[in-house]
Write a protein that holds these residues in place. Structure first.
Motif, PDB file in Angstrom:
ATOM      1  N   THR A 106      -9.073   5.130  -2.389  1.00  0.00           N
ATOM      2  CA  THR A 106      -9.852   6.331  -2.088  1.00  0.00           C
ATOM      3  C   THR A 106     -10.144   7.102  -3.373  1.00  0.00           C
ATOM      4  OG1 THR A 106      -7.788   7.513  -1.646  1.00  0.00           O
ATOM      5  CG2 THR A 106      -8.935   6.577   0.236  1.00  0.00           C
ATOM      6  N   SER A 107     -11.174   7.926  -3.338  1.00  0.00           N
ATOM      7  CA  SER A 107     -11.551   8.736  -4.498  1.00  0.00           C
ATOM      8  C   SER A 107     -10.629   9.945  -4.623  1.00  0.00           C
ATOM      9  CB  SER A 107     -13.000   9.202  -4.370  1.00  0.00           C
ATOM     10  OG  SER A 107     -13.372  10.011  -5.461  1.00  0.00           O
ATOM     11  N   PHE A 108     -10.369  10.349  -5.865  1.00  0.00           N
ATOM     12  CA  PHE A 108      -9.520  11.510  -6.118  1.00  0.00           C
ATOM     13  C   PHE A 108     -10.164  12.799  -5.610  1.00  0.00           C
ATOM     14  CE2 PHE A 108      -8.247  14.912  -9.194  1.00  0.00           C
ATOM     15  CZ  PHE A 108      -6.913  15.014  -8.805  1.00  0.00           C
ATOM     16  N   LEU A 109     -11.476  12.931  -5.819  1.00  0.00           N
ATOM     17  CA  LEU A 109     -12.199  14.125  -5.388  1.00  0.00           C
ATOM     18  C   LEU A 109     -12.856  13.896  -4.030  1.00  0.00           C
ATOM     19  CD1 LEU A 109     -13.983  15.191  -8.715  1.00  0.00           C
ATOM     20  CD2 LEU A 109     -11.809  16.017  -7.797  1.00  0.00           C
ATOM     21  N   LYS A 110     -13.071  14.978  -3.323  1.00  0.00           N
ATOM     22  CA  LYS A 110     -13.787  14.907  -2.053  1.00  0.00           C
ATOM     23  C   LYS A 110     -15.229  14.469  -2.295  1.00  0.00           C
ATOM     24  CE  LYS A 110     -11.080  18.549   0.210  1.00  0.00           C
ATOM     25  NZ  LYS A 110     -11.102  19.915   0.798  1.00  0.00           N
ATOM     26  N   LEU A 127       0.849  -1.188   0.000  1.00  0.00           N
ATOM     27  CA  LEU A 127       0.000   0.000   0.000  1.00  0.00           C
ATOM     28  C   LEU A 127       0.883   1.236   0.000  1.00  0.00           C
ATOM     29  CD1 LEU A 127      -2.470  -1.041   2.854  1.00  0.00           C
ATOM     30  CD2 LEU A 127      -3.024  -0.999   0.421  1.00  0.00           C
ATOM     31  N   LYS A 128       0.320   2.349  -0.451  1.00  0.00           N
ATOM     32  CA  LYS A 128       0.999   3.626  -0.247  1.00  0.00           C
ATOM     33  C   LYS A 128      -0.016   4.677   0.186  1.00  0.00           C
ATOM     34  CE  LYS A 128       1.063   5.150  -5.135  1.00  0.00           C
ATOM     35  NZ  LYS A 128       1.947   5.567  -6.245  1.00  0.00           N
ATOM     36  N   LEU A 129       0.371   5.420   1.207  1.00  0.00           N
ATOM     37  CA  LEU A 129      -0.441   6.507   1.736  1.00  0.00           C
ATOM     38  C   LEU A 129       0.159   7.822   1.265  1.00  0.00           C
ATOM     39  CD1 LEU A 129      -2.727   7.513   3.632  1.00  0.00           C
ATOM     40  CD2 LEU A 129      -1.031   7.514   5.482  1.00  0.00           C
ATOM     41  N   GLY A 130      -0.670   8.685   0.676  1.00  0.00           N
ATOM     42  CA  GLY A 130      -0.173   9.941   0.128  1.00  0.00           C
ATOM     43  C   GLY A 130      -0.838  11.155   0.747  1.00  0.00           C
ATOM     44  N   LEU A 131      -0.071  12.217   0.900  1.00  0.00           N
ATOM     45  CA  LEU A 131      -0.558  13.514   1.368  1.00  0.00           C
ATOM     46  C   LEU A 131      -0.433  14.502   0.216  1.00  0.00           C
ATOM     47  CD1 LEU A 131      -1.459  15.472   3.668  1.00  0.00           C
ATOM     48  CD2 LEU A 131       0.966  15.829   4.141  1.00  0.00           C
ATOM     49  N   LEU A 132      -1.548  15.106  -0.184  1.00  0.00           N
ATOM     50  CA  LEU A 132      -1.545  16.027  -1.312  1.00  0.00           C
ATOM     51  C   LEU A 132      -0.736  17.283  -0.991  1.00  0.00           C
ATOM     52  CD1 LEU A 132      -2.685  16.684  -4.161  1.00  0.00           C
ATOM     53  CD2 LEU A 132      -4.625  17.788  -2.997  1.00  0.00           C
ATOM     54  N   SER A 164      -7.344  15.415   0.424  1.00  0.00           N
ATOM     55  CA  SER A 164      -6.010  15.766   0.917  1.00  0.00           C
ATOM     56  C   SER A 164      -5.130  14.538   1.127  1.00  0.00           C
ATOM     57  CB  SER A 164      -6.125  16.548   2.228  1.00  0.00           C
ATOM     58  OG  SER A 164      -6.814  15.784   3.203  1.00  0.00           O
ATOM     59  N   THR A 165      -5.741  13.344   1.198  1.00  0.00           N
ATOM     60  CA  THR A 165      -4.973  12.107   1.343  1.00  0.00           C
ATOM     61  C   THR A 165      -5.443  11.085   0.312  1.00  0.00           C
ATOM     62  OG1 THR A 165      -6.525  11.253   3.010  1.00  0.00           O
ATOM     63  CG2 THR A 165      -4.576  12.449   3.810  1.00  0.00           C
ATOM     64  N   ARG A 166      -4.577  10.138   0.018  1.00  0.00           N
ATOM     65  CA  ARG A 166      -4.953   9.031  -0.863  1.00  0.00           C
ATOM     66  C   ARG A 166      -4.360   7.740  -0.318  1.00  0.00           C
ATOM     67  NH1 ARG A 166      -1.248   9.375  -6.421  1.00  0.00           N
ATOM     68  NH2 ARG A 166       0.809   9.160  -5.443  1.00  0.00           N
ATOM     69  N   PRO A 211     -17.656  13.351  -9.683  1.00  0.00           N
ATOM     70  CA  PRO A 211     -17.751  11.890  -9.824  1.00  0.00           C
ATOM     71  C   PRO A 211     -16.708  11.183  -8.970  1.00  0.00           C
ATOM     72  CG  PRO A 211     -16.720  12.864 -11.758  1.00  0.00           C
ATOM     73  CD  PRO A 211     -17.233  14.008 -10.942  1.00  0.00           C
ATOM     74  N   GLU A 212     -16.982   9.934  -8.635  1.00  0.00           N
ATOM     75  CA  GLU A 212     -16.020   9.144  -7.855  1.00  0.00           C
ATOM     76  C   GLU A 212     -14.921   8.657  -8.788  1.00  0.00           C
ATOM     77  OE1 GLU A 212     -16.338   4.970  -5.742  1.00  0.00           O
ATOM     78  OE2 GLU A 212     -17.300   6.519  -4.518  1.00  0.00           O
ATOM     79  N   ILE A 213     -13.769   9.291  -8.702  1.00  0.00           N
ATOM     80  CA  ILE A 213     -12.649   9.017  -9.602  1.00  0.00           C
ATOM     81  C   ILE A 213     -11.618   8.171  -8.873  1.00  0.00           C
ATOM     82  CG2 ILE A 213     -10.758  10.061 -10.907  1.00  0.00           C
ATOM     83  CD1 ILE A 213     -12.573  12.557 -11.206  1.00  0.00           C
ATOM     84  N   ARG A 214     -11.264   7.033  -9.457  1.00  0.00           N
ATOM     85  CA  ARG A 214     -10.242   6.162  -8.889  1.00  0.00           C
ATOM     86  C   ARG A 214      -9.016   6.156  -9.816  1.00  0.00           C
ATOM     87  NH1 ARG A 214     -12.407   2.952  -4.710  1.00  0.00           N
ATOM     88  NH2 ARG A 214     -14.212   4.122  -3.948  1.00  0.00           N
ATOM     89  N   PRO A 215      -7.982   6.914  -9.481  1.00  0.00           N
ATOM     90  CA  PRO A 215      -6.785   6.936 -10.327  1.00  0.00           C
ATOM     91  C   PRO A 215      -6.043   5.596 -10.311  1.00  0.00           C
ATOM     92  CG  PRO A 215      -6.892   8.881  -8.904  1.00  0.00           C
ATOM     93  CD  PRO A 215      -7.914   7.908  -8.404  1.00  0.00           C
TER      94      PRO A 215
END
Length: 246
Positions: free
Chosen positions: A223-227, A160-165, A200-202, A232-236
């Protein structure tokens, strides 16, 4: 579709690891591993295709969207089985999502992120337009190496990877009018930066499979790209190559 691709990669990795384990049982049982000069894959550089899955046509990207990630990793072999190790690190991940005949207004005051169709012959627009998101990532993965002493041979990893925007911006180049002629003389670039529509996180599932220091890698956002409520629920997702070493 991307979920199926990612699942297939993990399944292939599992099958490969079973075969690799058979060839290394004798060495493991005899305790003959010398890990003093082990290649630990402390550096990972990733490049390849990026995209958004399950999005409506109104928000669908176009063109060659791509990513670039660079991570510095720590690697801890398992005492019970040095073929396996835990990798944890930190670094920067970025996605460049390109659009054709669309304008994404990050600075809009509306409750949802507008994806405006600018394909009309009477609409001025940018010939090249992209949305860039940059994250501080913390990747964690379980690794398998067929030859832990040399770092050569079959390898796979899943995690897994946790990201902070850190930053999100759009960039438009070459403003043209309805006739396709440049509106401004010389090179003109429009850049707008704002994060209020974007999570703000992914959290993304990751996987790699390859030989030696080169592997095929993939990531799919949990997680979704947008809040929530911002569009739309975007999954990168990302599919590309990983170059590892050190």
């Amino acid at each position: 579709m991307m979920k199926r691709v990612f699942a297939a990669c993990i399944a292939l990795a599992a099958i490969g690891s079973l075969k690799a384990q058979d060839s290394s049982k004798t060495v493991k049982k005899s305790g003959m591993f010398d890990l003093s000069n082990r290649a630990n894959d402390h550096l990972m550089i990733q490049y390849g295709v990026s995209g958004w899955s399950a999005v409506p046509d109104s928000a669908k990207p176009g063109g060659f969207s791509r990513h670039f990630n660079i991570y510095f990793m720590l690697d801890k072999p398992f005492k019970s089985n040095p073929n396996y190790s835990l990798g944890i690190g930190a670094g920067i991940g970025s996605d460049n999502i390109f659009f054709k005949d669309k304008y994404v207004n990050l600075k809009a005051t509306s409750s949802t992120l507008p994806f405006t169709d600018v394909s009309s012959a009477s609409t001025n627009h940018y010939k090249k337009f992209k949305l860039t998101s940059i994250y501080f990532d913390v990747p964690v993965e379980i690794r398998y190496s067929q030859n832990p002493e040399t770092g050569k041979g079959f390898k796979f990893a899943a995690g897994l990877k946790l990201g902070l925007l850190l930053k999100a911006y759009t960039k438009g180049k070459n403003a043209i009018n309805s006739a396709g002629s440049s509106i401004y003389s010389g090179s003109y670039i429009m850049k707008e930066s704002d994060k209020h529509f974007i999570n703000s996180t992914r959290l993304a599932a990751t996987g790699r499979i390859g030989l030696g220091h080169i592997s095929l890698s993939g990531a799919y956002s949990i997680t979704s790209f947008l809040k929530s409520g911002a569009g739309p629920e975007i999954r990168p997702y990302q599919i590309g190559l990983t170059f590892s070493g050190l």
